[in-house]
Design an enzyme around this catalytic site. Structure first.
Site, PDB file in Angstrom:
ATOM      1  N   CYS A 158      27.806   5.846 -37.808  1.00  0.00           N
ATOM      2  CA  CYS A 158      28.885   6.496 -38.566  1.00  0.00           C
ATOM      3  C   CYS A 158      28.254   7.167 -39.785  1.00  0.00           C
ATOM      4  O   CYS A 158      27.046   7.418 -39.795  1.00  0.00           O
ATOM      5  CB  CYS A 158      29.979   5.492 -38.940  1.00  0.00           C
ATOM      6  SG  CYS A 158      29.423   4.131 -40.006  1.00  0.00           S
TER       7      CYS A 158
ATOM      8  N   ARG B 168      32.658   1.602 -40.100  1.00  0.00           N
ATOM      9  CA  ARG B 168      32.902   1.696 -38.653  1.00  0.00           C
ATOM     10  C   ARG B 168      31.747   1.213 -37.785  1.00  0.00           C
ATOM     11  O   ARG B 168      31.947   0.440 -36.846  1.00  0.00           O
ATOM     12  CB  ARG B 168      33.260   3.150 -38.291  1.00  0.00           C
ATOM     13  CG  ARG B 168      34.576   3.590 -38.853  1.00  0.00           C
ATOM     14  CD  ARG B 168      34.731   5.097 -38.797  1.00  0.00           C
ATOM     15  NE  ARG B 168      33.789   5.765 -39.691  1.00  0.00           N
ATOM     16  CZ  ARG B 168      33.602   7.072 -39.752  1.00  0.00           C
ATOM     17  NH1 ARG B 168      34.265   7.847 -38.933  1.00  0.00           N
ATOM     18  NH2 ARG B 168      32.732   7.586 -40.608  1.00  0.00           N
TER      19      ARG B 168
ATOM     20  N   ASP C 226      37.626   7.707 -40.238  1.00  0.00           N
ATOM     21  CA  ASP C 226      36.964   7.116 -41.403  1.00  0.00           C
ATOM     22  C   ASP C 226      38.011   6.381 -42.264  1.00  0.00           C
ATOM     23  O   ASP C 226      38.950   7.001 -42.750  1.00  0.00           O
ATOM     24  CB  ASP C 226      36.340   8.269 -42.187  1.00  0.00           C
ATOM     25  CG  ASP C 226      35.585   7.826 -43.425  1.00  0.00           C
ATOM     26  OD1 ASP C 226      35.710   6.645 -43.795  1.00  0.00           O
ATOM     27  OD2 ASP C 226      34.896   8.670 -44.005  1.00  0.00           O
TER      28      ASP C 226
HETATM   29  P1  4NP Z   1      31.705   4.558 -42.592  1.00  0.00           P
HETATM   30  O1  4NP Z   1      32.696   4.795 -43.834  1.00  0.00           O
HETATM   31  O2  4NP Z   1      31.078   5.907 -42.294  1.00  0.00           O
HETATM   32  O3  4NP Z   1      32.615   4.083 -41.508  1.00  0.00           O
HETATM   33  O4  4NP Z   1      30.695   3.525 -43.048  1.00  0.00           O
HETATM   34  C1  4NP Z   1      32.339   5.449 -45.006  1.00  0.00           C
HETATM   35  C2  4NP Z   1      31.607   4.779 -45.962  1.00  0.00           C
HETATM   36  C3  4NP Z   1      31.274   5.427 -47.147  1.00  0.00           C
HETATM   37  C4  4NP Z   1      31.662   6.735 -47.367  1.00  0.00           C
HETATM   38  C5  4NP Z   1      32.388   7.406 -46.393  1.00  0.00           C
HETATM   39  C6  4NP Z   1      32.722   6.754 -45.210  1.00  0.00           C
HETATM   40  N1  4NP Z   1      31.330   7.393 -48.585  1.00  0.00           N
HETATM   41  O5  4NP Z   1      31.733   8.540 -48.772  1.00  0.00           O
HETATM   42  O6  4NP Z   1      30.643   6.783 -49.430  1.00  0.00           O
END
Ligand code: 4NP
Length: 157
Positions: free
Chosen positions: A10, A16, A128
């Site tokens: 991800c 995720r 997300d």
């Molecule tokens: P992930 O979620 O991609 O599912 O781990 C996110 C975690 C952090 C961020 C965006 C999505 N961020 O912008 O820091």
């Protein structure tokens, strides 16, 4: 023998993909087939490298008995495309980012999206959850449980 090496990817590797790693691992364990799989996760970004999974994601996961233990790392094209058989992106943006890092057509052929394996749900992405509320974290787990079953069936059929 690890017959299947699967990497979930991800953006941040704190919501995720660590959940996908835990949910898919629990599923293969339930099937008594853990020895056949090497399962890991990574992020396309370096935003959260070295961090534990997001606390909100951990709390939702634990209610379903999934323990998120992985520490965030960034996807490394020079190692990960060689080490893994299948690289599973959580959304279209992750997929395109991975595709841009592919070094050759063989790398590109390893790329899929988690929702390609959905059985009961009809989503194009695992959305997300980072900037949203608790229902987003529950949806992530619902989609991952569903697609884990489909992915397992596809790989072991
Ligand atoms: P992930 O979620 O991609 O599912 O781990 C996110 C975690 C952090 C961020 C965006 C999505 N961020 O912008 O820091």
């Amino acid at each position: 023998m690890k017959n299947f090496k699967v990497l979930f990817v991800c953006l941040g590797n704190i919501c995720r993909s660590p959940s996908a790693e835990a949910v898919f691992r629990a599923y293969v364990e339930k099937k008594g087939n853990a020895d056949s799989f090497f399962i890991d996760s990574a992020g396309t970004s370096d935003y959260h490298v070295g961090e534990e999974a997001d606390k909100r994601m951990q709390q939702h996961a634990i209610k379903r008995n999934y323990h998120l233990t992985s520490i965030a790392r960034q996807f490394d094209p020079d190692k990960d495309f060689d080490q893994f058989d299948l690289i599973v992106a959580m959304d279209g943006e992750n997929y395109e980012h991975l595709k841009a890092m592919a070094r050759n057509p063989g790398d590109e052929q390893k790329l899929v999206k988690m929702t390609d394996f959905s059985i009961r749900h009809d989503y194009d992405d695992v959305p997300d959850p980072y900037f949203g509320g608790s229902e987003g974290f529950e949806l992530v787990l619902d989609l991952l449980e569903d697609a884990s079953e489909g992915l397992y069936e596809k790989l072991t059929r």
